[in-house]
Design a protein around this motif. Sequence first.
Motif, PDB file in Angstrom:
ATOM      1  N   TYR A 193       0.818  -1.204   0.000  1.00 21.62           N
ATOM      2  CA  TYR A 193       0.000   0.000   0.000  1.00 21.62           C
ATOM      3  C   TYR A 193       0.860   1.265   0.000  1.00 21.62           C
ATOM      4  CZ  TYR A 193      -3.243   3.572   1.632  1.00 21.62           C
ATOM      5  OH  TYR A 193      -3.966   4.727   1.766  1.00 21.62           O
ATOM      6  N   LYS A 194       1.955   1.234   0.767  1.00 23.50           N
ATOM      7  CA  LYS A 194       2.826   2.411   0.852  1.00 23.50           C
ATOM      8  C   LYS A 194       3.944   2.384  -0.193  1.00 23.50           C
ATOM      9  CE  LYS A 194       1.794   3.666   5.525  1.00 23.50           C
ATOM     10  NZ  LYS A 194       2.282   4.316   6.715  1.00 23.50           N
ATOM     11  N   ARG A 195       3.891   1.421  -1.099  1.00 16.41           N
ATOM     12  CA  ARG A 195       4.881   1.276  -2.176  1.00 16.41           C
ATOM     13  C   ARG A 195       6.304   1.200  -1.630  1.00 16.41           C
ATOM     14  NH1 ARG A 195       2.288   3.233  -7.324  1.00 16.41           N
ATOM     15  NH2 ARG A 195       0.186   3.732  -6.690  1.00 16.41           N
ATOM     16  N   ARG A 196       6.485   0.347  -0.635  1.00 21.11           N
ATOM     17  CA  ARG A 196       7.794   0.219   0.001  1.00 21.11           C
ATOM     18  C   ARG A 196       8.229  -1.234   0.125  1.00 21.11           C
ATOM     19  NH1 ARG A 196      10.496   3.822   2.179  1.00 21.11           N
ATOM     20  NH2 ARG A 196      10.815   2.773   4.127  1.00 21.11           N
TER      21      ARG A 196
ATOM     22  N   LEU B 292       8.740   1.866   8.286  1.00 22.52           N
ATOM     23  CA  LEU B 292       7.385   1.415   7.974  1.00 22.52           C
ATOM     24  C   LEU B 292       6.778   0.849   9.251  1.00 22.52           C
ATOM     25  CD1 LEU B 292       5.311   0.918   5.681  1.00 22.52           C
ATOM     26  CD2 LEU B 292       6.257  -1.374   5.525  1.00 22.52           C
TER      27      LEU B 292
END
Length: 184
Positions: free
Chosen positions: A120-123, A163
Amino acid sequence: MDLTTKDIIQWGVIIGASLVCAITDIRTRRIPNLLCGPLFLSGLIWSAWHGGAYGFVEALGAAVLLAFPFVLLFILAGGGAGDAKLAAAIGCWLSIREAAIALACIGIAGGILGIIVAIYKRRLKIVFAKMTLPLWDWLAAMLGLADMKQAIESTQAIEGEKLTVPYGVAIFVGVCVAGGIILL
């Protein structure tokens, strides 16, 4: 297996408390001591009442079993202390066998939740690198192929925004799944 009143109370308390903690963790990113403390003490009383001295000691063992990974995460990776306290409090309500099942279910739920949050957080790539590269360094250090100081430094060397995951959600989901496995 037929559900007894004991099972309903035991799992009702655990699931209810972990639900409250999950909601609180999502909203405030904290798990309140005000809930963990009484849950811990009442779990010890419950276990002693139903199992005597053996039940009390087993509850303490289950609390340590469930809390230990979270304590390590708190010390080594910056995890939340509330997660460890909640896990210990839940453990007080369980046998060693039940705690082992709950720990496995919580771990799987936490892994899935972590992956979902990372996507979701592109990590996801950074999270994967932060997890795997230090593990290789730690393994090499334990085998004597590298310096332990270097392994510790590599854990901290990968840059990027931390994160965070509301792990109270994973604890709630894991406890629900564990209760289903144990009771059904």
